[in-house]
Scaffold this active site. Structure first.
Site, mmCIF file in Angstrom:
data_model
loop_
_atom_site.group_PDB
_atom_site.id
_atom_site.type_symbol
_atom_site.label_atom_id
_atom_site.label_comp_id
_atom_site.label_asym_id
_atom_site.label_seq_id
_atom_site.Cartn_x
_atom_site.Cartn_y
_atom_site.Cartn_z
ATOM 1 N N LYS A 1 4.074 -11.369 3.737
ATOM 2 C CA LYS A 1 3.111 -11.853 3.449
ATOM 3 C C LYS A 1 2.905 -11.755 1.761
ATOM 4 C CE LYS A 1 -0.186 -8.289 3.409
ATOM 5 N NZ LYS A 1 -0.917 -8.222 2.549
ATOM 6 N N GLU B 1 -0.210 -11.871 -1.347
ATOM 7 C CA GLU B 1 -1.855 -12.801 -1.794
ATOM 8 C C GLU B 1 -2.705 -14.044 -1.890
ATOM 9 O OE1 GLU B 1 -2.940 -8.801 -3.638
ATOM 10 O OE2 GLU B 1 -2.036 -7.345 -1.664
ATOM 11 N N SER C 1 0.827 -1.128 -0.087
ATOM 12 C CA SER C 1 -0.184 -0.201 0.118
ATOM 13 C C SER C 1 0.875 1.122 -0.062
ATOM 14 C CB SER C 1 -0.940 0.100 1.342
ATOM 15 O OG SER C 1 -0.489 -0.103 2.302
ATOM 16 N N GLU D 1 -8.797 -9.844 4.298
ATOM 17 C CA GLU D 1 -9.875 -8.937 4.104
ATOM 18 C C GLU D 1 -10.991 -8.878 3.290
ATOM 19 O OE1 GLU D 1 -6.710 -6.803 1.812
ATOM 20 O OE2 GLU D 1 -7.872 -4.546 2.093
#
Ligand code: KIV
Length: 286
Positions: free
Chosen positions: A115, A117, A47, A184
């Site tokens: 991390k 996704e 982000s 999320e």
């Protein structure tokens, strides 16, 4: 200062129902604040593409950018568990690329975990990175790097059929060896089911309060990110206003001649002012 937490602490916290606090940071000073505030974990999220570089999304973010920001955050928070976020195309291409890039986070920036996704579709990547001895946090539900495929940045698992797929992703990443999981933008009842079913710690960002901990993006929490505010964000302060007002006040002072004042100036050493004026006079006369 509190002792730096390790993976077993997060398992213990899940067991004793103590919530884990997790926040993003991208730079040295913010990491210092996070450590001082007692955050359990920091995510150097991709982000940063939007929050630091002003990109529209996370897709353009590179490994090199992530590493530089992880290094700065590690310097700012030496006693905090730091997670490096694997950017788009750093692991999608092959298990080998995934291991090499996950390894860079540890070797170059001394993060504690990475991390990535994806659920079922990334199990071989997770296995490969875990086999290399690296802690992995899986990220399912709304996965921004594949938001095109998901039809945009929208909540996942809102129908029973979709919710079942999210649960299958959660079970698959745990079976693949993921050490922790982030969910999320998923309904709270789905995230609660996952947190209760899985043995690994499950964190929420926009997935309700029944998980083992919460993650927020620091730029949202402090009111710095201006482009949009997701539904799940709680703003704890408004630094955009504080900073803009401070800058306006500075401009006003400069324009009015009320800054700088005496106390902001370096004065000449004792007796040097007269010497200086004499030298300038001689110079003008020569
Ligand atoms: O990059 C990030 O900050 C993230 C959160 C949106 C979960 O991955």
């Amino acid at each position: 200062m509190a002792k730096k937490k390790a993976i077993h602490d997060f398992y213990q916290m899940k067991k004793s129902k103590e919530k884990v606090t997790w926040l993003t940071s991208y730079d040295f000073p913010t990491a210092q604040f996070a450590e001082k505030a007692g955050l359990d974990m920091i995510l150097v999220g991709d982000s940063l593409g939007m929050c630091v570089y002003g990109y529209k999304g996370t897709i353009p973010v590179t490994m090199d950018q992530c590493i530089v920001h992880c290094e700065a955050v590690r310097r700012g928070a030496p006693q905090t568990f730091i997670v490096g976020d694997m950017p788009f195309m750093s692991y999608q291409t092959s298990d080998k690329d995934a291991v090499i890039n996950a390894g860079r986070f540890l070797k170059e920036a001394e993060v504690d975990a990475v991390k990535l996704e994806g659920g079922t579709r990334v199990v071989s990547r997770i296995k490969a990175i875990v086999d290399a001895g690296i802690l992995v946090i899986a990220h399912i539900g709304l996965t921004p790097q594949s938001s095109g495929v998901l039809g945009g940045h929208k909540a996942q698992g809102r129908t029973a059929k979709e919710a079942t797929l999210v649960v299958e992703d959660a079970l698959a990443v745990q079976a693949a060896g993921a050490h922790m999981l982030l969910v999320e933008a998923v309904p709270p009842e789905v995230a609660q089911y996952i947190a209760q079913t899985l043995t690994i710690p499950v964190f929420s960002i926009g997935a309700g309060k029944e998980c083992d901990g919460q993650l927020l993006i620091v730029s949202d929490l402090i009111g710095q990110f201006q482009a949009f505010t997701p539904k799940f964000v709680k703003k704890y302060c408004d630094v955009a206003t504080i900073i803009t007002d401070a800058m306006k006040a500075y401009c006003k002072d400069v324009r009015e001649g009320s800054f700088p004042e005496e106390q902001h100036c370096y004065h000449m050493l004792e007796g040097e002012k007269q010497n200086f004026l004499t030298q300038m006079k001689d110079r003008a006369n020569s």
